[in-house]
Design a protein around this motif. Structure first.
Motif, PDB file in Angstrom:
ATOM      1  N   VAL A 298       0.841  -1.194   0.000  1.00 23.91           N
ATOM      2  CA  VAL A 298       0.000   0.000   0.000  1.00 23.91           C
ATOM      3  C   VAL A 298       0.881   1.251   0.000  1.00 23.91           C
ATOM      4  O   VAL A 298       1.553   1.552   0.985  1.00 23.91           O
ATOM      5  CB  VAL A 298      -0.944   0.034   1.220  1.00 23.91           C
ATOM      6  CG1 VAL A 298      -1.789   1.311   1.195  1.00 23.91           C
ATOM      7  CG2 VAL A 298      -1.842  -1.199   1.250  1.00 23.91           C
ATOM      8  N   SER A 299       0.867   1.984  -1.115  1.00 25.58           N
ATOM      9  CA  SER A 299       1.528   3.283  -1.172  1.00 25.58           C
ATOM     10  C   SER A 299       0.650   4.324  -0.484  1.00 25.58           C
ATOM     11  O   SER A 299      -0.582   4.248  -0.532  1.00 25.58           O
ATOM     12  CB  SER A 299       1.762   3.688  -2.630  1.00 25.58           C
ATOM     13  OG  SER A 299       2.130   5.053  -2.716  1.00 25.58           O
ATOM     14  N   LEU A 300       1.296   5.294   0.134  1.00 27.17           N
ATOM     15  CA  LEU A 300       0.571   6.370   0.820  1.00 27.17           C
ATOM     16  C   LEU A 300       0.690   7.699   0.074  1.00 27.17           C
ATOM     17  O   LEU A 300       0.504   8.768   0.651  1.00 27.17           O
ATOM     18  CB  LEU A 300       1.081   6.512   2.257  1.00 27.17           C
ATOM     19  CG  LEU A 300       0.954   5.239   3.116  1.00 27.17           C
ATOM     20  CD1 LEU A 300       1.576   5.470   4.488  1.00 27.17           C
ATOM     21  CD2 LEU A 300      -0.499   4.815   3.246  1.00 27.17           C
ATOM     22  N   ALA A 302      -1.236   9.146  -1.925  1.00 22.80           N
ATOM     23  CA  ALA A 302      -2.462   9.952  -1.980  1.00 22.80           C
ATOM     24  C   ALA A 302      -2.564  10.936  -0.827  1.00 22.80           C
ATOM     25  O   ALA A 302      -3.366  11.869  -0.885  1.00 22.80           O
ATOM     26  CB  ALA A 302      -3.686   9.036  -1.992  1.00 22.80           C
ATOM     27  N   ALA A 303      -1.755  10.756   0.210  1.00 25.01           N
ATOM     28  CA  ALA A 303      -1.733  11.727   1.307  1.00 25.01           C
ATOM     29  C   ALA A 303      -1.334  13.108   0.809  1.00 25.01           C
ATOM     30  O   ALA A 303      -1.651  14.126   1.446  1.00 25.01           O
ATOM     31  CB  ALA A 303      -0.764  11.262   2.401  1.00 25.01           C
ATOM     32  N   HIS A 326      -3.161   9.511   6.853  1.00 31.60           N
ATOM     33  CA  HIS A 326      -3.595   8.723   5.699  1.00 31.60           C
ATOM     34  C   HIS A 326      -3.355   7.241   5.934  1.00 31.60           C
ATOM     35  O   HIS A 326      -4.177   6.402   5.535  1.00 31.60           O
ATOM     36  CB  HIS A 326      -2.853   9.191   4.453  1.00 31.60           C
ATOM     37  CG  HIS A 326      -3.369   8.593   3.184  1.00 31.60           C
ATOM     38  ND1 HIS A 326      -4.615   8.887   2.665  1.00 31.60           N
ATOM     39  CD2 HIS A 326      -2.811   7.690   2.326  1.00 31.60           C
ATOM     40  CE1 HIS A 326      -4.800   8.204   1.556  1.00 31.60           C
ATOM     41  NE2 HIS A 326      -3.730   7.467   1.323  1.00 31.60           N
ATOM     42  N   HIS A 327      -2.253   6.910   6.576  1.00 36.36           N
ATOM     43  CA  HIS A 327      -1.942   5.508   6.887  1.00 36.36           C
ATOM     44  C   HIS A 327      -3.065   4.898   7.726  1.00 36.36           C
ATOM     45  O   HIS A 327      -3.567   3.801   7.440  1.00 36.36           O
ATOM     46  CB  HIS A 327      -0.604   5.447   7.631  1.00 36.36           C
ATOM     47  CG  HIS A 327      -0.134   4.056   7.909  1.00 36.36           C
ATOM     48  ND1 HIS A 327       0.130   3.587   9.171  1.00 36.36           N
ATOM     49  CD2 HIS A 327       0.132   3.018   7.070  1.00 36.36           C
ATOM     50  CE1 HIS A 327       0.531   2.324   9.109  1.00 36.36           C
ATOM     51  NE2 HIS A 327       0.543   1.955   7.854  1.00 36.36           N
ATOM     52  N   ASN A 329      -6.188   6.112   8.167  1.00 36.14           N
ATOM     53  CA  ASN A 329      -7.483   6.193   7.492  1.00 36.14           C
ATOM     54  C   ASN A 329      -7.634   5.134   6.404  1.00 36.14           C
ATOM     55  O   ASN A 329      -8.723   4.602   6.189  1.00 36.14           O
ATOM     56  CB  ASN A 329      -7.666   7.583   6.888  1.00 36.14           C
ATOM     57  CG  ASN A 329      -7.857   8.648   7.959  1.00 36.14           C
ATOM     58  OD1 ASN A 329      -8.283   8.342   9.071  1.00 36.14           O
ATOM     59  ND2 ASN A 329      -7.512   9.888   7.645  1.00 36.14           N
ATOM     60  N   GLN A 330      -6.564   4.834   5.681  1.00 34.39           N
ATOM     61  CA  GLN A 330      -6.613   3.804   4.643  1.00 34.39           C
ATOM     62  C   GLN A 330      -7.015   2.450   5.232  1.00 34.39           C
ATOM     63  O   GLN A 330      -7.919   1.781   4.734  1.00 34.39           O
ATOM     64  CB  GLN A 330      -5.238   3.694   3.971  1.00 34.39           C
ATOM     65  CG  GLN A 330      -5.063   4.567   2.750  1.00 34.39           C
ATOM     66  CD  GLN A 330      -5.647   3.905   1.513  1.00 34.39           C
ATOM     67  OE1 GLN A 330      -5.443   2.718   1.266  1.00 34.39           O
ATOM     68  NE2 GLN A 330      -6.397   4.672   0.731  1.00 34.39           N
ATOM     69  N   ASP A 331      -6.324   2.063   6.304  1.00 37.57           N
ATOM     70  CA  ASP A 331      -6.624   0.758   6.888  1.00 37.57           C
ATOM     71  C   ASP A 331      -8.007   0.734   7.525  1.00 37.57           C
ATOM     72  O   ASP A 331      -8.705  -0.282   7.489  1.00 37.57           O
ATOM     73  CB  ASP A 331      -5.547   0.382   7.914  1.00 37.57           C
ATOM     74  CG  ASP A 331      -4.301  -0.178   7.228  1.00 37.57           C
ATOM     75  OD1 ASP A 331      -4.439  -0.855   6.199  1.00 37.57           O
ATOM     76  OD2 ASP A 331      -3.189   0.079   7.714  1.00 37.57           O
ATOM     77  N   ALA A 333     -10.616   2.389   6.452  1.00 35.69           N
ATOM     78  CA  ALA A 333     -11.601   2.347   5.374  1.00 35.69           C
ATOM     79  C   ALA A 333     -11.738   0.946   4.785  1.00 35.69           C
ATOM     80  O   ALA A 333     -12.837   0.526   4.403  1.00 35.69           O
ATOM     81  CB  ALA A 333     -11.213   3.340   4.278  1.00 35.69           C
ATOM     82  N   TYR A 334     -10.634   0.217   4.721  1.00 34.21           N
ATOM     83  CA  TYR A 334     -10.655  -1.095   4.066  1.00 34.21           C
ATOM     84  C   TYR A 334     -10.696  -2.251   5.062  1.00 34.21           C
ATOM     85  O   TYR A 334     -10.709  -3.413   4.662  1.00 34.21           O
ATOM     86  CB  TYR A 334      -9.450  -1.241   3.136  1.00 34.21           C
ATOM     87  CG  TYR A 334      -9.604  -0.429   1.877  1.00 34.21           C
ATOM     88  CD1 TYR A 334     -10.285  -0.937   0.783  1.00 34.21           C
ATOM     89  CD2 TYR A 334      -9.098   0.866   1.798  1.00 34.21           C
ATOM     90  CE1 TYR A 334     -10.440  -0.188  -0.376  1.00 34.21           C
ATOM     91  CE2 TYR A 334      -9.254   1.630   0.652  1.00 34.21           C
ATOM     92  CZ  TYR A 334      -9.931   1.095  -0.436  1.00 34.21           C
ATOM     93  OH  TYR A 334     -10.099   1.842  -1.575  1.00 34.21           O
TER      94      TYR A 334
END
Length: 389
Positions: A298-300, A302-303, A326-327, A329-331, A333-334
């Motif tokens: 997972v690239s970050l 988009a932050a 972002h790190h 929030n990504q996890d 969300a998914y």
């Protein structure tokens, strides 16, 4: 599945570490803003060189990418079997053509292949060993191209290159367009590094004085020039597919775990060398995050799709805040989470006033890099099934 993700935020002062064909720092438009960019290829080479040097903290087998393989093999044949004489060059050139199905040509008195060949020094040594094992027959056949080619095919030389890859080939892969059976799928991916904010290039106007001109009436400079440069806080990202790495290293899981962590260290501490003597831009990451994941890399990036504007407080603190948020929030969300994460950063970044951690998830605990990598190695080994993990 198992992956080792490496994220870094790195402040680069005025520099031109990766130039385009006009000599300008490379850039990219991202989120509608012009960003400084350092190509994946530039940082891969820097990482590979660091991996194979003392910075990796261990003796790592060396690789070489070159068009001059026929010359190098000929030299080694001549040194180890002086009796081959002038036949060494003929045998070496034919052997390289036989193994890689590649064309060779002489230019300026030197023999080179059509394109760069990437292999380990140990693999090259095994190739030379195989040739020396049949040196008498090869010397006898050297005067007849057809007989020499047949003898070389019968030796099965391709097997000396097809296995026993050095870590760099296992990591970065190899493509042999003329002989696909020798291709190696890369076990790592390295993203183009981009600035977290918009950049504008500037020009350094410089002059040089003629030291031998002592005439007091002589004015002006001996030469005048300009160098384009810019400065930025950059986001860098790389990932290692641990299963693919182990496969490329012959199934040695423990060695794969060691090399994955050595790669992470080398990636973090390396720097491309473009214009280094002009700018001395020798920085290290100011924030690093190492994660071991079971789901997917997972690239970050988009932050920073919306460019950071740090104002008088600079870009680093806001970039860290964005990355950490972002790190998390990504996890969230998914519905995923890394098996392990460790952050490396200086103490001042824990200051909420500087970073603004009150508006995002708190900063993860800080670890010295050696400690973070030691634990990452343990987690990697556990995930891929190393017996002594």
């Amino acid at each position: 599945m198992a992956f080792l993700d490496v994220h870094a935020l790195q402040v680069v002062p005025p520099a031109n570490i990766n130039r385009d064909d006009n000599g300008s720092p490379k850039t990219a438009v991202y989120g509608g803003a012009r960003r400084l960019r350092v190509s994946s290829q530039a940082w891969k080479r820097a990482t590979r060189k660091a991996l194979e040097s003392e910075v990796a903290g261990a003796a790592v087998p060396i690789s070489q990418r070159t068009k001059r393989l026929p010359e190098i093999v000929a030299r080694e044949l001549g040194e180890r079997a002086p009796g081959l004489g002038e036949h060494a060059a003929v045998i070496a050139e034919a052997a390289v053509r036989s193994v890689f199905e590649v064309k060779t040509a002489k230019k300026n008195g030197r023999t080179a292949t059509d394109y760069l060949l990437f292999l380990g020094v140990d693999q090259r040594t095994r190739l030379v060993d195989a040739l020396l094992g049949a040196k008498d027959d090869l010397r006898a056949a050297a005067g007849n191209a057809k007989n020499l080619d047949k003898l070389l095919k019968d030796l099965g030389l391709r097997a000396t290159i097809a296995t026993g890859h050095p870590p760099a080939v296992a990591m970065f892969g190899r493509m042999i367009a003329t002989e696909p059976t020798l291709n190696v799928d890369a076990a790592c991916q390295v993203a183009h590094a981009i600035s977290t904010h918009e950049v504008e290039s500037e020009f350094d106007y410089y002059t040089a004085v003629d030291d031998a001109d002592n005439d007091a009436d002589e004015t002006g400079a001996g030469m005048i020039g300009t160098i384009e440069f810019n400065a930025a806080t950059m986001y860098r990202y790389a990932t290692v597919d641990l299963r693919s790495l182990a496969e490329n290293l012959g199934g040695d899981l423990g060695y794969a775990a060691d090399m994955a962590v050595a790669f992470a260290r080398s990636f973090l501490l390396s720097m491309p060398t473009g214009k280094r003597t002009s700018f001395a831009n020798n920085t290290r990451p100011d924030f690093a995050l190492v994660s071991v994941r079971r789901d997917q890399p997972v690239s970050l990036a988009a932050a920073f799709e919306h460019p950071v504007f740090g104002g008088s407080s600079g870009h680093l603190a806001e970039s860290v805040r964005r990355l950490v948020g972002h790190h998390a929030n990504q996890d969230a969300a998914y519905g995923t989470s890394p098996e392990f994460s460790a952050a490396v950063y200086p103490a001042w970044l824990a200051d909420g006033e500087r970073v603004g951690t009150g508006t995002v998830s708190p900063l993860p605990a800080a670890h010295p890099l050696p400690e973070a990598l030691t634990e990452a190695r343990r987690q990697v080994a556990r995930l891929i099934g190393v017996a002594d993990a």
